[in-house]
Design a protein around this motif. Structure first.
Motif, PDB file in Angstrom:
ATOM      1  N   ASN A   1       0.816  -1.217   0.000  1.00  0.00           N
ATOM      2  CA  ASN A   1       0.000   0.000   0.000  1.00  0.00           C
ATOM      3  C   ASN A   1       0.852   1.269   0.000  1.00  0.00           C
ATOM      4  N   MET A   2       1.877   1.253  -0.808  1.00  0.00           N
ATOM      5  CA  MET A   2       2.745   2.422  -0.941  1.00  0.00           C
ATOM      6  C   MET A   2       2.676   2.903  -2.388  1.00  0.00           C
ATOM      7  N   PRO A   3       2.825   4.204  -2.608  1.00  0.00           N
ATOM      8  CA  PRO A   3       2.741   4.713  -3.979  1.00  0.00           C
ATOM      9  C   PRO A   3       4.003   4.376  -4.784  1.00  0.00           C
ATOM     10  N   SER A   4       3.791   4.162  -6.057  1.00  0.00           N
ATOM     11  CA  SER A   4       4.929   3.925  -6.945  1.00  0.00           C
ATOM     12  C   SER A   4       5.460   5.264  -7.442  1.00  0.00           C
ATOM     13  N   ARG A   5       6.533   5.212  -8.174  1.00  0.00           N
ATOM     14  CA  ARG A   5       7.129   6.436  -8.715  1.00  0.00           C
ATOM     15  C   ARG A   5       6.139   7.140  -9.636  1.00  0.00           C
ATOM     16  N   GLU A   6       5.434   6.366 -10.434  1.00  0.00           N
ATOM     17  CA  GLU A   6       4.455   6.946 -11.350  1.00  0.00           C
ATOM     18  C   GLU A   6       3.328   7.623 -10.588  1.00  0.00           C
ATOM     19  N   ASP A   7       2.891   7.010  -9.485  1.00  0.00           N
ATOM     20  CA  ASP A   7       1.835   7.609  -8.666  1.00  0.00           C
ATOM     21  C   ASP A   7       2.278   8.950  -8.090  1.00  0.00           C
ATOM     22  N   VAL A   8       3.508   8.992  -7.593  1.00  0.00           N
ATOM     23  CA  VAL A   8       4.022  10.235  -7.010  1.00  0.00           C
ATOM     24  C   VAL A   8       4.151  11.314  -8.081  1.00  0.00           C
ATOM     25  N   LEU A   9       4.637  10.933  -9.268  1.00  0.00           N
ATOM     26  CA  LEU A   9       4.760  11.907 -10.353  1.00  0.00           C
ATOM     27  C   LEU A   9       3.397  12.410 -10.813  1.00  0.00           C
ATOM     28  N   ALA A  10       2.409  11.517 -10.881  1.00  0.00           N
ATOM     29  CA  ALA A  10       1.066  11.932 -11.284  1.00  0.00           C
ATOM     30  C   ALA A  10       0.478  12.880 -10.237  1.00  0.00           C
ATOM     31  N   LEU A  11       0.682  12.575  -8.962  1.00  0.00           N
ATOM     32  CA  LEU A  11       0.191  13.444  -7.896  1.00  0.00           C
ATOM     33  C   LEU A  11       0.877  14.805  -7.949  1.00  0.00           C
ATOM     34  N   SER A  12       2.172  14.802  -8.208  1.00  0.00           N
ATOM     35  CA  SER A  12       2.913  16.061  -8.320  1.00  0.00           C
ATOM     36  C   SER A  12       2.375  16.903  -9.469  1.00  0.00           C
ATOM     37  N   THR A  13       2.082  16.266 -10.581  1.00  0.00           N
ATOM     38  CA  THR A  13       1.534  16.989 -11.733  1.00  0.00           C
ATOM     39  C   THR A  13       0.170  17.572 -11.400  1.00  0.00           C
ATOM     40  N   ARG A  14      -0.675  16.770 -10.741  1.00  0.00           N
ATOM     41  CA  ARG A  14      -2.008  17.267 -10.370  1.00  0.00           C
ATOM     42  C   ARG A  14      -1.910  18.432  -9.400  1.00  0.00           C
ATOM     43  N   LEU A  15      -1.013  18.344  -8.418  1.00  0.00           N
ATOM     44  CA  LEU A  15      -0.854  19.435  -7.454  1.00  0.00           C
ATOM     45  C   LEU A  15      -0.329  20.698  -8.130  1.00  0.00           C
ATOM     46  N   THR A  16       0.537  20.531  -9.089  1.00  0.00           N
ATOM     47  CA  THR A  16       1.044  21.691  -9.828  1.00  0.00           C
ATOM     48  C   THR A  16      -0.078  22.365 -10.595  1.00  0.00           C
ATOM     49  N   HIS A  17      -0.937  21.567 -11.216  1.00  0.00           N
ATOM     50  CA  HIS A  17      -2.075  22.135 -11.947  1.00  0.00           C
ATOM     51  C   HIS A  17      -3.039  22.847 -10.995  1.00  0.00           C
ATOM     52  N   ILE A  18      -3.270  22.239  -9.832  1.00  0.00           N
ATOM     53  CA  ILE A  18      -4.154  22.873  -8.846  1.00  0.00           C
ATOM     54  C   ILE A  18      -3.549  24.188  -8.372  1.00  0.00           C
ATOM     55  N   GLU A  19      -2.260  24.183  -8.100  1.00  0.00           N
ATOM     56  CA  GLU A  19      -1.588  25.405  -7.655  1.00  0.00           C
ATOM     57  C   GLU A  19      -1.686  26.507  -8.714  1.00  0.00           C
ATOM     58  N   MET A  20      -1.516  26.133  -9.970  1.00  0.00           N
ATOM     59  CA  MET A  20      -1.626  27.124 -11.045  1.00  0.00           C
ATOM     60  C   MET A  20      -3.048  27.667 -11.133  1.00  0.00           C
ATOM     61  N   ALA A  21      -4.050  26.795 -10.964  1.00  0.00           N
ATOM     62  CA  ALA A  21      -5.439  27.249 -11.018  1.00  0.00           C
ATOM     63  C   ALA A  21      -5.748  28.187  -9.856  1.00  0.00           C
ATOM     64  N   ILE A  22      -5.238  27.873  -8.671  1.00  0.00           N
ATOM     65  CA  ILE A  22      -5.449  28.751  -7.512  1.00  0.00           C
ATOM     66  C   ILE A  22      -4.769  30.096  -7.729  1.00  0.00           C
ATOM     67  N   ASP A  23      -3.573  30.083  -8.289  1.00  0.00           N
ATOM     68  CA  ASP A  23      -2.887  31.340  -8.589  1.00  0.00           C
ATOM     69  C   ASP A  23      -3.681  32.171  -9.591  1.00  0.00           C
ATOM     70  N   ASP A  24      -4.232  31.500 -10.599  1.00  0.00           N
ATOM     71  CA  ASP A  24      -5.041  32.220 -11.590  1.00  0.00           C
ATOM     72  C   ASP A  24      -6.290  32.810 -10.940  1.00  0.00           C
ATOM     73  N   LEU A  25      -6.942  32.027 -10.067  1.00  0.00           N
ATOM     74  CA  LEU A  25      -8.127  32.540  -9.369  1.00  0.00           C
ATOM     75  C   LEU A  25      -7.762  33.720  -8.472  1.00  0.00           C
ATOM     76  N   GLY A  26      -6.648  33.625  -7.783  1.00  0.00           N
ATOM     77  CA  GLY A  26      -6.202  34.721  -6.930  1.00  0.00           C
ATOM     78  C   GLY A  26      -5.916  35.976  -7.736  1.00  0.00           C
ATOM     79  N   ALA A  27      -5.277  35.810  -8.883  1.00  0.00           N
ATOM     80  CA  ALA A  27      -5.009  36.970  -9.737  1.00  0.00           C
ATOM     81  C   ALA A  27      -6.306  37.570 -10.252  1.00  0.00           C
ATOM     82  N   GLY A  28      -7.278  36.719 -10.613  1.00  0.00           N
ATOM     83  CA  GLY A  28      -8.575  37.215 -11.068  1.00  0.00           C
ATOM     84  C   GLY A  28      -9.304  37.970  -9.978  1.00  0.00           C
ATOM     85  N   LEU A  29      -9.269  37.436  -8.743  1.00  0.00           N
ATOM     86  CA  LEU A  29      -9.903  38.129  -7.622  1.00  0.00           C
ATOM     87  C   LEU A  29      -9.233  39.467  -7.346  1.00  0.00           C
TER      88      LEU A  29
END
Length: 134
Positions: free
Chosen positions: A72-100
């Motif tokens: 029940n541990m994440p593989s390298r691919e799982d960690v990379l996919a999670l990192s990519t998703r978090l980066t996208h979320i962070e970019m979306a939050i930054d865009d929302l903050g700039a819009g606000l």
């Protein structure tokens, strides 16, 4: 005869012999490794080795993925996919903050800004809690 011995330096002669030998060896190696035949033979030798390494790496990665899944541990691919998703979320939050922020600037003086609870309470971050005395 002592004057002839004073001019004789065996260390210097050995260094010069070493340097000339190394220069000759380097020139020979450059000529050899720069030839088309050498490169062709080197390619024929290294191709099977690279294929074997790729097959070994693929087998090791699949075995490791299975072991990690059982633990029940994440593989390298799982960690990379999670990192990519978090980066996208962070970019979306930054865009929302700039819009606000842009929206706040455009509204600007039309409405007075709300004061936070901290500013209304006099800047204190924590409230005093009364405890019953024993």
């Amino acid at each position: 005869m002592s004057e002839a011995i004073k001019g004789f330096d065996p260390i210097k002669l050995m260094r010069e012999a070493r340097d000339s030998g190394l220069d000759a060896w380097a020139k020979l190696m450059l000529r050899l490794t720069g030839s088309h035949e050498y490169q062709r033979v080197q390619g024929m030798i290294s191709k099977p080795t690279l294929l074997a390494i790729a097959l070994y790496r693929k087998a090791a990665e699949s075995a490791m993925s299975e072991v990690l899944a059982q633990l029940n541990m994440p593989s390298r691919e799982d960690v990379l996919a999670l990192s990519t998703r978090l980066t996208h979320i962070e970019m979306a939050i930054d865009d929302l903050g700039a819009g606000l922020e842009q929206l706040r600037r455009s509204v600007g003086g039309a409405r007075p800004q709300r004061t936070s609870n901290r500013e209304r309470d006099g800047g204190s971050e924590t409230r005093g809690v009364s405890t019953p005395e024993a």
